[in-house]
Design an enzyme around this catalytic site. Sequence first.
Site, mmCIF file in Angstrom:
data_model
loop_
_atom_site.group_PDB
_atom_site.id
_atom_site.type_symbol
_atom_site.label_atom_id
_atom_site.label_comp_id
_atom_site.label_asym_id
_atom_site.label_seq_id
_atom_site.Cartn_x
_atom_site.Cartn_y
_atom_site.Cartn_z
ATOM 1 N N THR A 232 -36.290 47.375 50.215
ATOM 2 C CA THR A 232 -37.995 46.402 49.869
ATOM 3 C C THR A 232 -38.111 46.723 51.529
ATOM 4 O O THR A 232 -39.205 46.719 51.312
ATOM 5 C CB THR A 232 -37.495 44.893 50.211
ATOM 6 O OG1 THR A 232 -36.593 44.670 50.568
ATOM 7 C CG2 THR A 232 -37.299 44.526 48.604
ATOM 8 N N SER B 242 -25.355 54.654 62.847
ATOM 9 C CA SER B 242 -26.621 54.728 63.035
ATOM 10 C C SER B 242 -28.107 53.603 63.376
ATOM 11 O O SER B 242 -28.457 54.712 65.081
ATOM 12 C CB SER B 242 -27.725 55.961 62.295
ATOM 13 O OG SER B 242 -27.103 56.007 61.058
ATOM 14 N N ASP C 124 -32.542 48.334 59.397
ATOM 15 C CA ASP C 124 -30.839 47.873 60.344
ATOM 16 C C ASP C 124 -30.992 47.816 61.530
ATOM 17 O O ASP C 124 -30.663 46.845 62.155
ATOM 18 C CB ASP C 124 -30.624 49.281 59.716
ATOM 19 C CG ASP C 124 -30.434 49.726 58.253
ATOM 20 O OD1 ASP C 124 -30.512 49.271 56.785
ATOM 21 O OD2 ASP C 124 -30.302 51.042 57.830
HETATM 22 C C1 GLA Z 1 -30.718 51.925 54.757
HETATM 23 C C2 GLA Z 1 -32.737 51.745 55.630
HETATM 24 C C3 GLA Z 1 -33.131 50.761 55.374
HETATM 25 C C4 GLA Z 1 -33.377 50.183 54.021
HETATM 26 C C5 GLA Z 1 -32.032 49.697 53.549
HETATM 27 C C6 GLA Z 1 -31.777 49.684 51.731
HETATM 28 O O1 GLA Z 1 -29.965 50.816 54.937
HETATM 29 O O2 GLA Z 1 -31.961 52.402 56.609
HETATM 30 O O3 GLA Z 1 -34.048 51.253 56.253
HETATM 31 O O4 GLA Z 1 -34.306 50.238 53.604
HETATM 32 O O5 GLA Z 1 -31.446 51.569 53.254
HETATM 33 O O6 GLA Z 1 -32.279 48.297 51.741
#
Ligand code: GLA
Length: 404
Positions: free
Chosen positions: A45, A140, A185
């Site tokens: 999202t 990461s 993240d």
């Molecule tokens: C990865 C991406 C995030 C997010 C998730 C799914 O972790 O780095 O930005 O989009 O996938 O929710």
Amino acid sequence: MSVANAFMTQEEILAKLKEVWQDEFGGDYRVFFAPGRVNMIGEHTDYNGGHVFPCALSFGTYAFAKKRDDGKIRLASLNIRDGEVFESSLDDLVFHEDAGWTNYPKGVIWAFEETGRKLPSGVDILYFGNIPAGSGLSSSASLEVLTGLILKNLFGLEDVSQADLALLGQKAENQFVGMNCGIMDQFASAMGQKDHAIYLDTNTLKYETAPLVLKDAKIVITNSEVKHQLASSEYNTRRAECEKAVEEISRKKPIKTLGELTPGAFEQVKDVLSDNILVRRARHAVTENARTLDAYSALKEGNIEKFGELMNASHDSLENDYEVSCPEVDFLVHEARKIPGVIGSRITGGGFGGCTVSIVKNDAIKTFMEVLSKKYKEAYGLDAEFYIAEPGEGAHEIAMETTV
Ligand code: GLA
């Protein structure tokens, strides 16, 4: 040692870093940490202008670092190739395929320079973390946020806020490494709060925190040990599909992101979409955002059962509409739900392998781990790993006696 695991303690990691620092780099150093994250709900999202609900973990990436007198950048990680030192320079801030993982920290240095923060000299950084690689727990992002924090603190860049560290990390990943990730993240890694999860509106970056210490249950992360290889290419495809859906829907109802639509509003415009894949991808983004709003309310009301139901629905949507799961992870989720005392279970993170997150009653945790590892081993020959999530602090410097 080339592979760390989530069970290595901070003390053990710092001791190992100190030993290798003395051999490979030498001199004074400062010590930094940035955590990994687990997302409770609100998946895929964050690049759709929706909400997410992650928390930082107590495990993450540590680093020893110092400024240099010249323009060299020397980077090593004890998690990769036994701490082999990669040398480059401030004059070479470009992506190199063979520079492997060092493209992430180099990308962050590049992002600092791109945003007008030219560094006066190079750096030495030695990293070591306890986030299982490829587990979808954001090793990461923690590497990026950690590097940003190091640059900020070593060079006294006071204008860089914790939220900026997240944005600079994302910029490095999007524009230097080439993975079009959202902000979740890096935001969780930079802004985490002990015992809390972060309810973030990715459209405005406004956020609230909510206590995530449950009365008689815990958050259990299960690592499928399936590495999310496809993640980068398929991830970028999903993102492009969502952008296409926005473009097509806008012919009927102008929107900038799917996050602007309620499930009801989506039902009224979905027939404008040119194919069924777009309908399913957009439906996931829209309904997942609604589930995240509901889950946040449920948690505030102390209604954990409702929170668990929404986690289950989130997984089903990721499995069927968004198609970012895989058979091994689906197996773990569906088997988990059969175990009494499991309140909810879903895939977490980008997908295509990695981890599940489950809320499990305290008195059912032992059975949960035993039953799941046995069945998983029988079905796939793999050893699942389990971690009890302890929501932790965001990226910070660790005060230590550092004169060697
Ligand atoms: C990865 C991406 C995030 C997010 C998730 C799914 O972790 O780095 O930005 O989009 O996938 O929710």
